[in-house]
Design a protein around this motif. Sequence first.
Motif, mmCIF file in Angstrom:
data_model
loop_
_atom_site.group_PDB
_atom_site.id
_atom_site.type_symbol
_atom_site.label_atom_id
_atom_site.label_comp_id
_atom_site.label_asym_id
_atom_site.label_seq_id
_atom_site.Cartn_x
_atom_site.Cartn_y
_atom_site.Cartn_z
ATOM 1 N N LEU A 585 39.090 -27.510 -7.734
ATOM 2 C CA LEU A 585 38.894 -26.646 -8.902
ATOM 3 C C LEU A 585 38.488 -25.217 -8.572
ATOM 4 O O LEU A 585 38.604 -24.333 -9.430
ATOM 5 C CB LEU A 585 37.830 -27.267 -9.822
ATOM 6 N N LEU A 586 38.005 -24.996 -7.361
ATOM 7 C CA LEU A 586 37.499 -23.661 -7.024
ATOM 8 C C LEU A 586 38.328 -22.953 -5.962
ATOM 9 O O LEU A 586 37.903 -21.918 -5.428
ATOM 10 C CB LEU A 586 36.036 -23.761 -6.552
ATOM 11 N N ASP A 587 39.505 -23.486 -5.622
ATOM 12 C CA ASP A 587 40.331 -22.785 -4.642
ATOM 13 C C ASP A 587 41.005 -21.585 -5.305
ATOM 14 O O ASP A 587 40.958 -21.422 -6.532
ATOM 15 C CB ASP A 587 41.339 -23.728 -3.974
ATOM 16 N N GLU A 588 41.638 -20.759 -4.519
ATOM 17 C CA GLU A 588 42.235 -19.522 -5.030
ATOM 18 C C GLU A 588 43.329 -19.805 -6.056
ATOM 19 O O GLU A 588 43.474 -19.087 -7.041
ATOM 20 C CB GLU A 588 42.801 -18.688 -3.871
ATOM 21 N N GLN A 589 44.100 -20.862 -5.804
ATOM 22 C CA GLN A 589 45.180 -21.213 -6.710
ATOM 23 C C GLN A 589 44.640 -21.510 -8.107
ATOM 24 O O GLN A 589 45.179 -21.039 -9.115
ATOM 25 C CB GLN A 589 45.908 -22.439 -6.140
ATOM 26 N N ALA A 590 43.553 -22.281 -8.159
ATOM 27 C CA ALA A 590 42.947 -22.617 -9.446
ATOM 28 C C ALA A 590 42.345 -21.391 -10.115
ATOM 29 O O ALA A 590 42.466 -21.201 -11.333
ATOM 30 C CB ALA A 590 41.885 -23.693 -9.246
ATOM 31 N N LYS A 591 41.682 -20.552 -9.318
ATOM 32 C CA LYS A 591 41.064 -19.349 -9.889
ATOM 33 C C LYS A 591 42.114 -18.412 -10.457
ATOM 34 O O LYS A 591 41.931 -17.809 -11.526
ATOM 35 C CB LYS A 591 40.243 -18.635 -8.811
ATOM 36 N N ASN A 592 43.234 -18.266 -9.748
ATOM 37 C CA ASN A 592 44.272 -17.339 -10.188
ATOM 38 C C ASN A 592 45.055 -17.856 -11.397
ATOM 39 O O ASN A 592 45.802 -17.102 -12.024
ATOM 40 C CB ASN A 592 45.256 -17.064 -9.044
ATOM 41 N N ARG A 593 44.879 -19.125 -11.696
ATOM 42 C CA ARG A 593 45.609 -19.714 -12.814
ATOM 43 C C ARG A 593 45.136 -19.137 -14.154
ATOM 44 O O ARG A 593 45.863 -19.129 -15.143
ATOM 45 C CB ARG A 593 45.420 -21.233 -12.804
ATOM 46 N N GLY A 594 43.867 -18.711 -14.201
ATOM 47 C CA GLY A 594 43.338 -18.097 -15.408
ATOM 48 C C GLY A 594 42.927 -19.071 -16.485
ATOM 49 O O GLY A 594 42.684 -18.680 -17.627
ATOM 50 N N ILE A 595 42.845 -20.349 -16.131
ATOM 51 C CA ILE A 595 42.458 -21.368 -17.113
ATOM 52 C C ILE A 595 40.961 -21.605 -17.085
ATOM 53 O O ILE A 595 40.313 -21.757 -18.117
ATOM 54 C CB ILE A 595 43.216 -22.690 -16.841
ATOM 55 N N PHE A 596 40.400 -21.640 -15.883
ATOM 56 C CA PHE A 596 39.001 -22.034 -15.725
ATOM 57 C C PHE A 596 38.057 -20.842 -15.654
ATOM 58 O O PHE A 596 38.424 -19.754 -15.213
ATOM 59 C CB PHE A 596 38.838 -22.865 -14.439
ATOM 60 N N ASN A 597 36.837 -21.093 -16.090
ATOM 61 C CA ASN A 597 35.744 -20.144 -15.925
ATOM 62 C C ASN A 597 34.982 -20.578 -14.666
ATOM 63 O O ASN A 597 34.114 -21.443 -14.706
ATOM 64 C CB ASN A 597 34.829 -20.177 -17.151
ATOM 65 N N SER A 598 35.330 -19.996 -13.543
ATOM 66 C CA SER A 598 34.807 -20.446 -12.246
ATOM 67 C C SER A 598 33.294 -20.304 -12.137
ATOM 68 O O SER A 598 32.646 -21.052 -11.389
ATOM 69 C CB SER A 598 35.479 -19.659 -11.108
ATOM 70 N N ASP A 599 32.710 -19.379 -12.890
ATOM 71 C CA ASP A 599 31.261 -19.158 -12.800
ATOM 72 C C ASP A 599 30.468 -20.382 -13.240
ATOM 73 O O ASP A 599 29.386 -20.653 -12.735
ATOM 74 C CB ASP A 599 30.861 -17.947 -13.653
ATOM 75 N N THR A 600 30.984 -21.107 -14.215
ATOM 76 C CA THR A 600 30.243 -22.271 -14.728
ATOM 77 C C THR A 600 30.738 -23.600 -14.158
ATOM 78 O O THR A 600 30.074 -24.623 -14.302
ATOM 79 C CB THR A 600 30.347 -22.338 -16.269
ATOM 80 N N LEU A 601 31.892 -23.583 -13.498
ATOM 81 C CA LEU A 601 32.481 -24.829 -13.006
ATOM 82 C C LEU A 601 31.597 -25.539 -11.989
ATOM 83 O O LEU A 601 31.325 -26.741 -12.106
ATOM 84 C CB LEU A 601 33.849 -24.560 -12.379
ATOM 85 N N GLU A 602 31.168 -24.801 -10.969
ATOM 86 C CA GLU A 602 30.412 -25.434 -9.884
ATOM 87 C C GLU A 602 29.116 -26.063 -10.400
ATOM 88 O O GLU A 602 28.770 -27.191 -10.037
ATOM 89 C CB GLU A 602 30.095 -24.411 -8.789
ATOM 90 N N LYS A 603 28.430 -25.362 -11.267
ATOM 91 C CA LYS A 603 27.192 -25.891 -11.832
ATOM 92 C C LYS A 603 27.463 -27.156 -12.648
ATOM 93 O O LYS A 603 26.710 -28.140 -12.585
ATOM 94 C CB LYS A 603 26.533 -24.825 -12.713
ATOM 95 N N THR A 604 28.561 -27.157 -13.402
ATOM 96 C CA THR A 604 28.899 -28.315 -14.232
ATOM 97 C C THR A 604 29.221 -29.526 -13.370
ATOM 98 O O THR A 604 28.879 -30.660 -13.731
ATOM 99 C CB THR A 604 30.088 -27.980 -15.143
ATOM 100 N N ILE A 605 29.886 -29.318 -12.247
ATOM 101 C CA ILE A 605 30.200 -30.430 -11.341
ATOM 102 C C ILE A 605 28.922 -31.124 -10.896
ATOM 103 O O ILE A 605 28.834 -32.357 -10.877
ATOM 104 C CB ILE A 605 30.991 -29.919 -10.111
ATOM 105 N N GLN A 606 27.913 -30.345 -10.567
ATOM 106 C CA GLN A 606 26.661 -30.909 -10.057
ATOM 107 C C GLN A 606 25.821 -31.550 -11.157
ATOM 108 O O GLN A 606 24.984 -32.404 -10.873
ATOM 109 C CB GLN A 606 25.856 -29.804 -9.371
ATOM 110 N N GLU A 607 26.061 -31.151 -12.419
ATOM 111 C CA GLU A 607 25.208 -31.631 -13.502
ATOM 112 C C GLU A 607 25.964 -32.481 -14.522
ATOM 113 O O GLU A 607 25.525 -32.619 -15.653
ATOM 114 C CB GLU A 607 24.578 -30.425 -14.222
#
Length: 631
Positions: A585-607
């Motif tokens: 979910l956090l690789d460049e391909q996913a980030k460039n897709r423009g679908i995800f808000n990467s800032d909140t993704l990592e925190k959500t995975i852990q919680e």
Amino acid sequence: MCGIAGVVSNKAGSVPTNQIGVEMLKALIHRGPDGRGEWTSEQENVWLGHRRLAIIDPEGGKQPLSNEDGTIWITFNGCIYNYLELAQNLRSKGHRFRTYTDTEVIVHAYEEFGIECVKYFIGMFSFAIWDERKKILFCARDRMGVKPFYYWRGSGNFVFASEIKALLATGLINKKPNQSSIQEYLVFQTVLGEKTLFDGVNKLLPGHYMVVNDQGKIIENKKYWDLSFDIDTDHTEEYFVDRLRTLLDDAVKIRLRSDVALGAHLSGGLDSSTVVSLASMFNMTGDSLKTFTGAFDEGEKFDETLYAKMVAENVGAQYLETYPTEVDFIESLSKIIYHMDEPAAGPGVFPQYMVSKLASEHVKVVLGGQGGDEIFAGYTRYLIGYLEECLKGAIQETDKSGDYAATLTSIIPSLPMLKQYVPMLKYFWSEGLFETQDRRYFRLMDRSGGVKEIYNHDIFNNSEDVFDSFCEVFHGSNSASFLNRMLYFDLKVHLPALLHVEDRTSMAWGIESRVPLLDHRIADLLATIPPTIKFKGGQPKYLFRKVVKNLLPEQVFNRKDKMGFPVPLHLWFRNSLGEFAKEVLLDEQAKNRGIFNSDTLEKTIQEEKDFGRVIWGALCLELWFKIFIDK
């Protein structure tokens, strides 16, 4: 159980149908490891293909199959369970049979009854019949949508197949995501109606048939069956109990027809335990029924084997089990998304995939309890939704009008079932209390809570469009009953997603899955039963429980801890699965897709919350992009 494919082109030779067909059948090899077949019309503008899993008449049932003079050809996936009775009837009308297959029964039934033939079939099916005399392709899908049928039309070509990957293999389709479908997936974890996640690729809806002319043009797409909630007020509860037991017995009995080894999924819940008990009762092979169960080592919240063993022992069945691991999940998820074609439903697809693998090592046919919650009103959400309806009726003094399946007074004994759902109740009642029925059930079915924070907000711009699509289904029946409207929506949207999982997880391992509780005769009966009987006192599966009480061990029948095959994802996200999710979910391909808000993704995975589906949905969607769109 097989894989079907076909092409109708508007100009002879304009599309190399045979060449395209080779690639389509390659993509479907897992559905039919026992053989392949194809047929091309004299004008070379029609091609039918088939991958075979040999279940009925293994030697004589090769497809595509024709009538005596070769004017009608069929490619068929599924099983017509009443084929013996139909064959006898058709022979009495002068039809001659070359095989002992249910496939040939469809051919002769079409000759005898035309497109009305679908109304005579009890079973699961998707098929396409080329009628050389009329120059039409007749396509049909079973009433409940157990078997899939996808199609694409463009540039004068009509292409169909059991799975989307076979359509993509033609090279004709420009692979683009459907943006409105993505939003529906994030809300419902499935796509409503005919659409798929692929722009331009559609599905033939359950209970529908379609006619395509020799130019590849769809000239008719018609519903031939639907649930009718014409309430039967003439009969008693005892009558419905007896009638339901008769239909259950027959539904299981005819699904034991097989020329190869047969077993059953067994979770230890009410539905699969009933199917196993009846299958063991009617099993005439002389061998004990093999049953297949899955669980996780992460604790009793994820393990129903105690109850499954009780049922197996009670009926003298062979008990086989598997315990999938976090490593299995990481290694399997991409394969699962590939087999699924598009993500649907929840994480239960993983253990179902692993239990199907276990079953494939022993049998070629399995029975399961899928559909019991939707048919018999078994989900707790019906009780949650109806509790609010009862409160509203008590306040407005309308609950004595006879329009309510249960009243506030009668529903009270069922409320202890909601103990473990208090967090859900808090969320459900946090806003919109006593709004219209459609708004309230939409809120119960909306899976996007907690999801929107991790996605680009533009994805949810058309939320009212999603609600409108929901309402189209929710209000699509002929019933004014809130309970029946909830059931109707689930049978049209939620159930097809689960059957999508059922089909792909079994076909991935080359086995046929049969679902007796979804016999359309049972669905027709339940639709006519007054809600005050089938949801008496707000008790889920009230009528079904009366029917099966004496079939099951007492401890299984009296269970209060309904599980539904939960997966310990929230525990695994703290370990290596969390790292896997970040990689995806956090690789460049996913980030460039423009679908995800990467800032909140990592925190959500852990919680991720217990039994949460936020990261599950994101992980499946991103893997779908990587596998099908990005290659």
